[in-house]
Design an enzyme around this catalytic site. Structure first.
Site, PDB file in Angstrom:
ATOM      1  N   GLU A  43      22.330 -12.399  -7.029  1.00 53.67           N
ATOM      2  CA  GLU A  43      23.072 -12.085  -8.254  1.00 53.67           C
ATOM      3  C   GLU A  43      23.353 -13.355  -9.051  1.00 53.67           C
ATOM      4  O   GLU A  43      23.787 -14.352  -8.495  1.00 53.67           O
ATOM      5  CB  GLU A  43      24.392 -11.382  -7.899  1.00 53.67           C
ATOM      6  CG  GLU A  43      24.221 -10.088  -7.120  1.00 53.67           C
ATOM      7  CD  GLU A  43      23.479  -9.015  -7.900  1.00 53.67           C
ATOM      8  OE1 GLU A  43      23.337  -9.152  -9.136  1.00 53.67           O
ATOM      9  OE2 GLU A  43      23.039  -8.035  -7.261  1.00 53.67           O
TER      10      GLU A  43
ATOM     11  N   HIS B 131      22.807  -9.242  -2.828  1.00 52.72           N
ATOM     12  CA  HIS B 131      22.768  -7.836  -2.403  1.00 52.72           C
ATOM     13  C   HIS B 131      21.558  -7.605  -1.488  1.00 52.72           C
ATOM     14  O   HIS B 131      20.490  -8.195  -1.694  1.00 52.72           O
ATOM     15  CB  HIS B 131      22.674  -6.911  -3.624  1.00 52.72           C
ATOM     16  CG  HIS B 131      24.017  -6.432  -4.094  1.00 52.72           C
ATOM     17  ND1 HIS B 131      24.525  -6.723  -5.342  1.00 52.72           N
ATOM     18  CD2 HIS B 131      24.968  -5.668  -3.470  1.00 52.72           C
ATOM     19  CE1 HIS B 131      25.716  -6.161  -5.466  1.00 52.72           C
ATOM     20  NE2 HIS B 131      26.019  -5.520  -4.340  1.00 52.72           N
TER      21      HIS B 131
ATOM     22  N   CYS C 116      31.553  -5.600  -4.749  1.00 49.60           N
ATOM     23  CA  CYS C 116      30.742  -6.818  -4.597  1.00 49.60           C
ATOM     24  C   CYS C 116      30.907  -7.710  -5.817  1.00 49.60           C
ATOM     25  O   CYS C 116      31.083  -8.924  -5.687  1.00 49.60           O
ATOM     26  CB  CYS C 116      29.274  -6.449  -4.378  1.00 49.60           C
ATOM     27  SG  CYS C 116      29.011  -5.666  -2.769  1.00 49.60           S
TER      28      CYS C 116
HETATM   29  N1  PCA Z   1      28.344  -2.933  -1.515  1.00 45.78           N
HETATM   30  C1  PCA Z   1      29.293  -2.552  -2.530  1.00 45.78           C
HETATM   31  C2  PCA Z   1      30.626  -2.930  -1.985  1.00 45.78           C
HETATM   32  C3  PCA Z   1      30.440  -3.218  -0.541  1.00 45.78           C
HETATM   33  C4  PCA Z   1      28.972  -3.292  -0.370  1.00 45.78           C
HETATM   34  O1  PCA Z   1      28.385  -3.618   0.661  1.00 45.78           O
HETATM   35  C5  PCA Z   1      28.962  -3.115  -3.898  1.00 45.78           C
HETATM   36  O2  PCA Z   1      27.782  -3.327  -4.208  1.00 45.78           O
HETATM   37  O3  PCA Z   1      29.888  -3.339  -4.690  1.00 45.78           O
END
Ligand code: PCA
Length: 218
Positions: free
Chosen positions: A78, A164, A140
Site C-alpha cells: 500500500e 495486504h 487496515c
Molecule cells: N483486513 C482488514 C482489517 C483486518 C484485515 O486483515 C482491512 O483490510 O482493513
C-alpha cells in the site's frame, strides 16, 4: 528491530493469513535486525492506542503491518493511508468507525517504505507483487494511518507502511464448499477466490523486509 504486525480474523472468518505470517516471521533475522511479530485485535479503538504504544516501546527502525484483502491475488504494497474510515463491517467489538481516523490529522500519509525496490526484489524472486493507491477505508487503512501519523510526529527516522495479503488456499477451498452448500450463487459469481500459498507469502515478506531494512540503514 523490525516490527511486523498481523490481524486476528474478522468478518466471521476464524483465520487471517496476516496472523500466521506475522507469527512465522516473529524472531526472524533480517540483515542484522530481529523481527518482533505481533497479532493485533480487529478493534479500532484498541489499535489507536496499541500501535503508538508498540512503536514507543519497541522503537523499531522499520514497521510493516499486514492484513487480509479478500480477492487480492498477490502481495500488495500500500502506498497511501487516508484519514478517512467507512467501516462497512463492524470491527470485532461491534464498532463502526465513520469519518476521520484521527480528528485534526492531515488528510493522508504516503507510506515511507521503499515500495518500488521491495516490489522489484519480490518479483525478481518469482513472486507476484503489486502496489496499490488505497488500503480501503477499514481497519487496515486506519492502522496504517495511525502508525504513519505517530512516526511523523515522534519517530521521523522509522520507515513504516502496510502490505495486504491474499487468502490462504485452504480458506478459499472452505469458502467454495460453503458457497456450494448454500446454493445461492454460482462460484463464478464470486470475485474473492484468489489465494496464495503461505510459504510464498512468508518468502515474499522476508525479501521485502530485507530490501526495506537495507534502505533504512542507508
Ligand atoms: N483486513 C482488514 C482489517 C483486518 C484485515 O486483515 C482491512 O483490510 O482493513
Amino acid at each position: 528491530m523490525i516490527l511486523v504486525t498481523g490481524f486476528e480474523g474478522y468478518g466471521g472468518r476464524s483465520a487471517n493469513p496476516s496472523e500466521s505470517v506475522a507469527r512465522a516471521l516473529d524472531g526472524a533475522k533480517i540483515g542484522e535486525a530481529r523481527v518482533s511479530g505481533h497479532v493485533l485485535p480487529v478493534d479500532f479503538r484498541a489499535i489507536c492506542r496499541m500501535m503508538p504504544d508498540l512503536v514507543d516501546t519497541l522503537r523499531p527502525r522499520l514497521i510493516v503491518s499486514l492484513g487480509l484483502w479478500p480477492g487480492e491475488p498477490m502481495v500488495r504494497i500500500e502506498r497511501l493511508a487516508a484519514n478517512w474510515s467507512v467501516f462497512e463491517l463492524p470491527d470485532n467489538t461491534g464498532h463502526r468507525q465513520r469519518g476521520r481516523v484521527i480528528d485534526n490529522g492531515p488528510d493522508g500519509y504516503l507510506s515511507t517504505l521503499p515500495a518500488d525496490a521491495m516490489q522489484a526484489a519480490i518479483r525478481a524472486a518469482g513472486l507476484p507483487c503489486r502496489q496499490s493507491g488505497s488500503a480501503g477505508t477499514y481497519l487496515c487503512n486506519a492502522t496504517s494511518y495511525v502508525t504513519l501519523h505517530h512516526c511523523a510526529q515522534s519517530h521521523p527516522d522509522t520507515l513504516a507502511g502496510f502490505i495486504h495479503l491474499p487468502y490462504l488456499p485452504s480458506q478459499v477451498a472452505a469458502m467454495m464448499d460453503q458457497v456450494a452448500a448454500a446454493g445461492e450463487v454460482e462460484i463464478h459469481q464470486r470475485a474473492d477466490t484468489a489465494s496464495m500459498n503461505q510459504q510464498d507469502m512468508i518468502d515474499a515478506l522476508r525479501i521485502g523486509l530485507e530490501t526495506a531494512w537495507a534502505a533504512s540503514q542507508a
